[in-house]
Design a protein around this motif. Structure first.
Motif, PDB file in Angstrom:
ATOM      1  N   SER A 170       0.825  -1.206   0.000  1.00 46.01           N
ATOM      2  CA  SER A 170       0.000   0.000   0.000  1.00 46.01           C
ATOM      3  C   SER A 170       0.864   1.263   0.000  1.00 46.01           C
ATOM      4  O   SER A 170       0.568   2.233  -0.710  1.00 46.01           O
ATOM      5  CB  SER A 170      -0.937   0.004   1.211  1.00 46.01           C
ATOM      6  N   VAL A 171       1.956   1.249   0.788  1.00 47.16           N
ATOM      7  CA  VAL A 171       2.869   2.393   0.793  1.00 47.16           C
ATOM      8  C   VAL A 171       3.595   2.500  -0.545  1.00 47.16           C
ATOM      9  O   VAL A 171       3.853   3.601  -1.043  1.00 47.16           O
ATOM     10  CB  VAL A 171       3.878   2.272   1.956  1.00 47.16           C
ATOM     11  N   ILE A 172       3.915   1.349  -1.154  1.00 51.25           N
ATOM     12  CA  ILE A 172       4.526   1.358  -2.489  1.00 51.25           C
ATOM     13  C   ILE A 172       3.577   2.016  -3.489  1.00 51.25           C
ATOM     14  O   ILE A 172       3.995   2.799  -4.345  1.00 51.25           O
ATOM     15  CB  ILE A 172       4.867  -0.074  -2.940  1.00 51.25           C
ATOM     16  N   ALA A 173       2.292   1.699  -3.385  1.00 47.93           N
ATOM     17  CA  ALA A 173       1.298   2.284  -4.290  1.00 47.93           C
ATOM     18  C   ALA A 173       1.216   3.797  -4.125  1.00 47.93           C
ATOM     19  O   ALA A 173       1.099   4.534  -5.109  1.00 47.93           O
ATOM     20  CB  ALA A 173      -0.066   1.649  -4.036  1.00 47.93           C
ATOM     21  N   VAL A 174       1.280   4.276  -2.875  1.00 44.97           N
ATOM     22  CA  VAL A 174       1.265   5.725  -2.636  1.00 44.97           C
ATOM     23  C   VAL A 174       2.501   6.372  -3.263  1.00 44.97           C
ATOM     24  O   VAL A 174       2.423   7.456  -3.838  1.00 44.97           O
ATOM     25  CB  VAL A 174       1.197   6.015  -1.125  1.00 44.97           C
ATOM     26  N   ASP A 175       3.651   5.694  -3.151  1.00 48.34           N
ATOM     27  CA  ASP A 175       4.870   6.204  -3.776  1.00 48.34           C
ATOM     28  C   ASP A 175       4.721   6.263  -5.294  1.00 48.34           C
ATOM     29  O   ASP A 175       5.139   7.235  -5.936  1.00 48.34           O
ATOM     30  CB  ASP A 175       6.053   5.306  -3.398  1.00 48.34           C
ATOM     31  N   LEU A 176       4.125   5.239  -5.870  1.00 49.59           N
ATOM     32  CA  LEU A 176       3.881   5.230  -7.314  1.00 49.59           C
ATOM     33  C   LEU A 176       2.999   6.403  -7.724  1.00 49.59           C
ATOM     34  O   LEU A 176       3.285   7.112  -8.703  1.00 49.59           O
ATOM     35  CB  LEU A 176       3.229   3.905  -7.711  1.00 49.59           C
ATOM     36  N   VAL A 177       1.950   6.631  -6.948  1.00 48.55           N
ATOM     37  CA  VAL A 177       1.029   7.725  -7.265  1.00 48.55           C
ATOM     38  C   VAL A 177       1.718   9.080  -7.176  1.00 48.55           C
ATOM     39  O   VAL A 177       1.562   9.931  -8.061  1.00 48.55           O
ATOM     40  CB  VAL A 177      -0.202   7.681  -6.334  1.00 48.55           C
ATOM     41  N   GLN A 178       2.492   9.304  -6.114  1.00 45.07           N
ATOM     42  CA  GLN A 178       3.143  10.612  -5.969  1.00 45.07           C
ATOM     43  C   GLN A 178       4.135  10.873  -7.102  1.00 45.07           C
ATOM     44  O   GLN A 178       4.318  12.018  -7.514  1.00 45.07           O
ATOM     45  CB  GLN A 178       3.827  10.744  -4.609  1.00 45.07           C
ATOM     46  N   ASN A 179       4.760   9.836  -7.622  1.00 40.29           N
ATOM     47  CA  ASN A 179       5.661  10.020  -8.764  1.00 40.29           C
ATOM     48  C   ASN A 179       4.886  10.266 -10.055  1.00 40.29           C
ATOM     49  O   ASN A 179       5.319  11.051 -10.901  1.00 40.29           O
ATOM     50  CB  ASN A 179       6.573   8.794  -8.918  1.00 40.29           C
ATOM     51  N   LEU A 180       3.741   9.607 -10.217  1.00 36.62           N
ATOM     52  CA  LEU A 180       2.897   9.865 -11.379  1.00 36.62           C
ATOM     53  C   LEU A 180       2.334  11.281 -11.351  1.00 36.62           C
ATOM     54  O   LEU A 180       2.125  11.906 -12.406  1.00 36.62           O
ATOM     55  CB  LEU A 180       1.759   8.841 -11.434  1.00 36.62           C
ATOM     56  N   PHE A 181       2.095  11.794 -10.149  1.00 30.19           N
ATOM     57  CA  PHE A 181       1.579  13.149 -10.016  1.00 30.19           C
ATOM     58  C   PHE A 181       2.552  14.193 -10.570  1.00 30.19           C
ATOM     59  O   PHE A 181       2.156  15.320 -10.877  1.00 30.19           O
ATOM     60  CB  PHE A 181       1.271  13.460  -8.548  1.00 30.19           C
ATOM     61  N   LYS A 182       3.833  13.862 -10.671  1.00 32.42           N
ATOM     62  CA  LYS A 182       4.803  14.792 -11.236  1.00 32.42           C
ATOM     63  C   LYS A 182       4.584  14.977 -12.739  1.00 32.42           C
ATOM     64  O   LYS A 182       4.983  15.990 -13.306  1.00 32.42           O
ATOM     65  CB  LYS A 182       6.224  14.295 -10.974  1.00 32.42           C
ATOM     66  N   THR A 183       3.965  13.972 -13.346  1.00 35.19           N
ATOM     67  CA  THR A 183       3.689  14.022 -14.784  1.00 35.19           C
ATOM     68  C   THR A 183       2.257  14.441 -15.076  1.00 35.19           C
ATOM     69  O   THR A 183       2.002  15.241 -15.987  1.00 35.19           O
ATOM     70  CB  THR A 183       3.958  12.643 -15.423  1.00 35.19           C
ATOM     71  N   TYR A 184       1.329  13.900 -14.298  1.00 31.41           N
ATOM     72  CA  TYR A 184      -0.095  14.179 -14.520  1.00 31.41           C
ATOM     73  C   TYR A 184      -0.571  15.230 -13.521  1.00 31.41           C
ATOM     74  O   TYR A 184      -0.698  14.961 -12.326  1.00 31.41           O
ATOM     75  CB  TYR A 184      -0.911  12.895 -14.393  1.00 31.41           C
ATOM     76  N   LYS A 185      -0.830  16.418 -14.023  1.00 27.07           N
ATOM     77  CA  LYS A 185      -1.241  17.541 -13.168  1.00 27.07           C
ATOM     78  C   LYS A 185      -2.751  17.511 -12.929  1.00 27.07           C
ATOM     79  O   LYS A 185      -3.523  17.031 -13.757  1.00 27.07           O
ATOM     80  CB  LYS A 185      -0.846  18.872 -13.820  1.00 27.07           C
ATOM     81  N   ASN A 186      -3.151  18.045 -11.772  1.00 24.00           N
ATOM     82  CA  ASN A 186      -4.569  18.156 -11.428  1.00 24.00           C
ATOM     83  C   ASN A 186      -5.306  16.837 -11.637  1.00 24.00           C
ATOM     84  O   ASN A 186      -6.321  16.757 -12.338  1.00 24.00           O
ATOM     85  CB  ASN A 186      -5.232  19.267 -12.252  1.00 24.00           C
ATOM     86  N   ALA A 187      -4.789  15.796 -11.028  1.00 22.75           N
ATOM     87  CA  ALA A 187      -5.313  14.447 -11.242  1.00 22.75           C
ATOM     88  C   ALA A 187      -5.906  13.867  -9.959  1.00 22.75           C
ATOM     89  O   ALA A 187      -5.572  14.270  -8.844  1.00 22.75           O
ATOM     90  CB  ALA A 187      -4.205  13.536 -11.763  1.00 22.75           C
ATOM     91  N   PHE A 188      -6.795  12.894 -10.156  1.00 23.65           N
ATOM     92  CA  PHE A 188      -7.310  12.066  -9.067  1.00 23.65           C
ATOM     93  C   PHE A 188      -6.734  10.664  -9.218  1.00 23.65           C
ATOM     94  O   PHE A 188      -6.641  10.140 -10.337  1.00 23.65           O
ATOM     95  CB  PHE A 188      -8.836  11.963  -9.107  1.00 23.65           C
ATOM     96  N   ALA A 189      -6.363  10.041  -8.110  1.00 24.07           N
ATOM     97  CA  ALA A 189      -5.857   8.663  -8.130  1.00 24.07           C
ATOM     98  C   ALA A 189      -6.569   7.845  -7.069  1.00 24.07           C
ATOM     99  O   ALA A 189      -6.875   8.345  -5.984  1.00 24.07           O
ATOM    100  CB  ALA A 189      -4.351   8.639  -7.888  1.00 24.07           C
ATOM    101  N   VAL A 190      -6.827   6.592  -7.382  1.00 21.81           N
ATOM    102  CA  VAL A 190      -7.412   5.653  -6.437  1.00 21.81           C
ATOM    103  C   VAL A 190      -6.439   4.498  -6.228  1.00 21.81           C
ATOM    104  O   VAL A 190      -5.907   3.943  -7.189  1.00 21.81           O
ATOM    105  CB  VAL A 190      -8.766   5.108  -6.940  1.00 21.81           C
TER     106      VAL A 190
END
Length: 451
Positions: free
Chosen positions: A172-192
């Motif tokens: 689960s923490v790995i998934a949060v890390d993945l999301v925060q790195n994707l957020f650097k590319t995808y602006k104004n995004a929602f992630a589940v």
């Protein structure tokens, strides 16, 4: 000669200001907020009480008196209570003959049950989701579990999908890390992020002691998170990610072999938990903290700890634990530790100077819900929230431990006072309990030790 020189200087200054501002804005926009989360609570008819345990053990014809004594001792000392949940196949006596349909039913209950509540609570539509990450380690299907989610909620065709499988309880923490790195590319995004596990096809029906322990510890559970990098929603956010560190200690054989899925001599599949698992966990946490601690603790504490450690090395012949003398509470207020089992909890508490108040959320989560694998840390967080411990500005240290062996940790800041009882609604008033030992089992079956 002065004019070209001044021109060059002005150009250099302009570029410097431009790139400084750009870096500042990029850094400013690299935020990761948690807008909400929902934990799963199975139906009442899936609770595992003492009488149901007796039926399950009697069905296993491979067990003898020696195994009964082991199970009695392990059950009493596990720290798990009488209200945890197991798969329906176990309740119905079909654990040895579970089907793929049974496994998918267990996953659907946890995944869709938490997502339905999450979308309803936050007001965010499934069609607004830009990133979907699913973390279920112990089963792989075709189509994938993320595909089942997309089909159920009719998500957009351009949603970015990630399926993390086989990575254990800290995913689960790995998934949060993945999301925060994707957020650097995808602006104004929602992630589940959807985190659950499939116990149905992994219930052990043999007699190897080290493989019977997971039957005592692991229980049905799941959690779904909604994250965003939209700064305009920061006032609605529950938590903000501050730091995240991942450590993989699998290069060491001791760590790699501490938690594996194998088959015993009779061909029964299950999880093997080595006796040195707590030791492997402690080493992985120590490796993780070498990176995390300088980020999360104030300079004065780091200097104090360096002086104390140096003085101890010169004056004492005894070898101190890596965290001895380190005051983690100067950087964080709450400790959200993976409820993997009593030995791991005790070991981390001892090594890092945590008291019973600090460990209470983890111990009570283990007692009420058991080890829900990848979702466990969010049940611990939910306990803190239900007890109204989380106030605006507090910092939480979340530690996830998993096979491989991995330690993944993160520090989050509480964005507002949190008081939702979530899955603890029907029982929070009874906690904390005075003792987490399961004395009801001992009272009823103590005669086994005299057989």
């Amino acid at each position: 000669m002065m004019e070209p020189f001044m021109t060059i200087c002005l150009m250099f200054l302009s570029f410097s200001i431009f790139f400084t501002c750009k870096l500042f804005l990029e850094k400013r926009n690299q935020c990761c907020y948690i807008l909400g989360y929902e934990c799963y609570k199975a139906p009442e008819d899936q609770k595992l009480d003492t009488e149901t345990c007796e039926k399950i053990i009697h069905r296993n014809k491979n067990l003898g008196v020696e195994e009964y004594r082991f199970l009695l001792k392990a059950g009493v000392n596990s720290g798990i209570g009488e209200e945890t949940y197991v798969p329906r196949t176990v309740i119905e006596g079909r654990e040895q003959f579970a089907t793929l349909s049974d496994a998918l039913s267990e996953i659907d209950d946890a995944v869709f049950g938490t997502l339905d509540k999450l979308f309803a609570k936050t007001g965010v539509s499934p069609s607004e989701i830009d990133i979907l990450v699913v973390t279920i380690s112990m089963i792989t299907t075709l189509p994938s579990i993320p595909a089942r989610v997309i089909n159920r909620y009719k998500m957009r065709e351009d949603v970015k999908v990630f399926n993390l499988s086989g990575m254990g309880c800290s995913t689960s923490v790995i998934a949060v890390d993945l999301v925060q790195n994707l957020f650097k590319t995808y602006k104004n995004a929602f992630a589940v992020v959807v985190s659950s596990e499939s116990l149905t096809p992994n219930w052990y029906c043999g007699k190897e002691k080290s493989m019977m322990v997971p039957n005592i510890l692991f229980r049905v559970g799941g959690c779904s998170l909604l994250l965003t990098n939209k700064r305009c929603l920061r006032h609605q956010a529950m938590l903000k990610l501050k730091y995240l560190v991942r450590i993989q200690a699998g290069a060491r054989d001791e760590a790699y072999n501490s938690c594996t899925r194998i088959e015993d001599a009779q061909g029964y599949g299950g999880f093997f938990l080595a006796k040195d698992l707590p030791k492997a966990a402690a080493k992985a946490v120590t490796m993780n903290f070498r990176v995390l601690v300088p980020k999360m603790l104030p300079l004065r504490e780091l200097v104090r700890y360096a002086i104390v450690s140096y003085w101890r090395s010169k004056t004492s012949t005894e070898r101190a634990s890596p965290g001895a003398g380190l005051n983690l509470k100067t950087g964080v207020k709450h400790f959200c530790i993976h409820p993997g089992g009593r030995p791991v909890i005790d070991g981390l508490g001892k090594n890092f100077g945590l008291n019973e108040h600090d460990l209470e959320p983890t111990r009570m989560t283990l007692h009420r819900f058991g080890n829900t694998s990848v979702a466990g840390v969010w049940y611990v967080l939910s306990y803190m929230e239900a007890k109204k411990r989380l106030k605006k500005g507090d910092r939480i240290l979340m530690i996830g431990l998993g096979s491989g062996f991995k330690c993944n940790s993160c520090v989050m800041e509480v964005m507002k006072d949190l008081e939702d009882v979530n899955v603890w609604e029907d029982c929070i008033s009874r906690y904390p309990v005075e003792s987490t030992s399961n004395t009801s089992i001992l009272e009823k079956y103590s005669w086994i030790n005299d057989s």
